[in-house]
Design an enzyme around this catalytic site. Structure first.
Site, short mmCIF file in Angstrom:
data_model
loop_
_atom_site.label_atom_id
_atom_site.label_comp_id
_atom_site.label_asym_id
_atom_site.label_seq_id
_atom_site.Cartn_x
_atom_site.Cartn_y
_atom_site.Cartn_z
CB CYS A 154 -0.91 -0.08 1.10
SG CYS A 154 -1.97 1.51 1.01
CB CYS A 157 -0.62 2.44 3.79
SG CYS A 157 -2.39 1.71 3.37
CG ASP A 158 2.96 1.37 4.56
OD1 ASP A 158 2.56 1.80 5.31
OD2 ASP A 158 2.92 0.02 3.97
#
Length: 331
Positions: A154, A157-158
């Site tokens: 992701c 997300c990261d």
């Protein structure tokens, strides 16, 4: 395991299947509305059966509102569970094996394989499905070894994490998801190697054109990743690859590898019971509310969201599902 199971003495008012951000948020709202919900959280036997969902595998969550310096995924899920239970949510670490939504009350079979308990049956007036979706990985042992140490599925997300900033990164895949991930990562990375097993992207023409004309994206054609390379101190330092045409091996130096080969919704147990799309995602009746094709069954989170797949959007969907269930039960 016995296939014979006795039903619970009393029919549950509301059962929530799943325990990620969507499930726990639904539980918080349902419990505060005095619906006395029962959450079947999963037995932890595999990734798709983990209480707390996919965030249990994420050590740094920086985009969930309310945490200035980020929060550990396990801590976040534990906090949400405690909040749900504070208002009266009952929790079982059980995994749902099958359901029968063809008649009321709804039937739900569940098991805790870790404890060796036999399959049990309970009935419910209303159900919220919040089982999430699992990211597809390459299946390499080294992926698990370096998870949260440079391996991710992701970018949103990261991607902004310190370990990835101004570094060379790798994205594996050739569809729209891979192109989106690679393009997003160019905001932070020095360059992004987009590794695809074919000689052309499967992504839409406009997205492929943008990616291939982005100076930070380096396409690597006809190539597969054989192994993630790194060490405990630094995490990922590169990927070992194989060219499928020449059968030659090489190593691409990179501080992170993002698998972008799709997601699989955790909805196998729902086949034939509610409407699912071609990829297995729960179809919401009007595209906005949480209603499914079966009256009294609601869905929230990544199992019904093939687009966003974020913790905060899942939590919002959990809120809607609980409110929809409350209103339906009141009627």
């Amino acid at each position: 395991m016995s296939t014979h199971a006795a039903a619970s003495a009393a029919t549950e008012n509301l059962v929530i299947i799943g325990s990620g951000p969507a499930g726990w948020t639904a539980a918080i709202y349902a419990a505060r509305a005095n619906l006395n919900p029962l959450a079947l959280a999963g037995d932890g036997l595999s990734r798709d059966r983990m209480p707390g969902g996919q965030l249990m595998w994420t050590s740094e969550v920086e985009n969930f509102p309310g945490f200035v310096h980020g929060v550990d995924g396990q801590k976040l899920m534990g906090t949400l569970q405690q909040q749900a239970e504070r208002f009266g949510t009952r929790t079982k670490s059980h995994y749902v094996t099958r359901v029968d939504f063809t008649s009321r009350p709804f039937k739900i079979w569940h098991v805790n394989d870790l404890s060796g308990e036999e399959e049990a049956l309970l009935t419910a007036r209303a159900v919220i499905i919040a089982t999430g979706a699992s990211a597809n990985y390459l299946g390499l042992p080294s992926e698990r070894k370096f998870e949260n140490l440079g391996v991710s599925a992701c970018a949103v997300c990261d991607g902004a994490l310190t370990r990835f900033r101004d570094q060379a990164l790798v994205v594996v895949g050739g569809g729209d998801s891979a192109v989106e991930e690679a393009t997003y990562l160019t905001k932070f990375a020095a360059r992004v190697h987009l590794i695809h097993r074919r000689d052309a992207l499967r992504a839409s023409k406009i997205m492929a054109h943008r990616a291939l004309n982005n100076p930070k994206i380096v396409p690597v054609w006809n190539t597969v990743v054989e192994e993630i390379v790194g060490n405990e101190a630094e995490g990922v330092t590169g990927v070992r690859v194989k060219n499928l045409l020449t059968e030659k091996y090489g190593t691409i130096e990179a501080r992170g590898m993002f698998a972008a080969i799709g997601h699989t919704p955790n909805t196998g147990f729902l086949k034939g019971q509610i409407e699912l799309d071609a990829k297995g995602y729960v179809v919401l009746a009007d595209g906005f509310r949480s209603l499914t094709s079966v009256e009294g069954v609601f869905a929230a989170g990544d199992c019904a969201d093939p687009i966003y797949r974020q913790a905060i959007s899942a939590a919002g969907m959990g809120c809607k599902a609980a409110i929809d269930a409350e209103r339906w039960l009141a009627e």
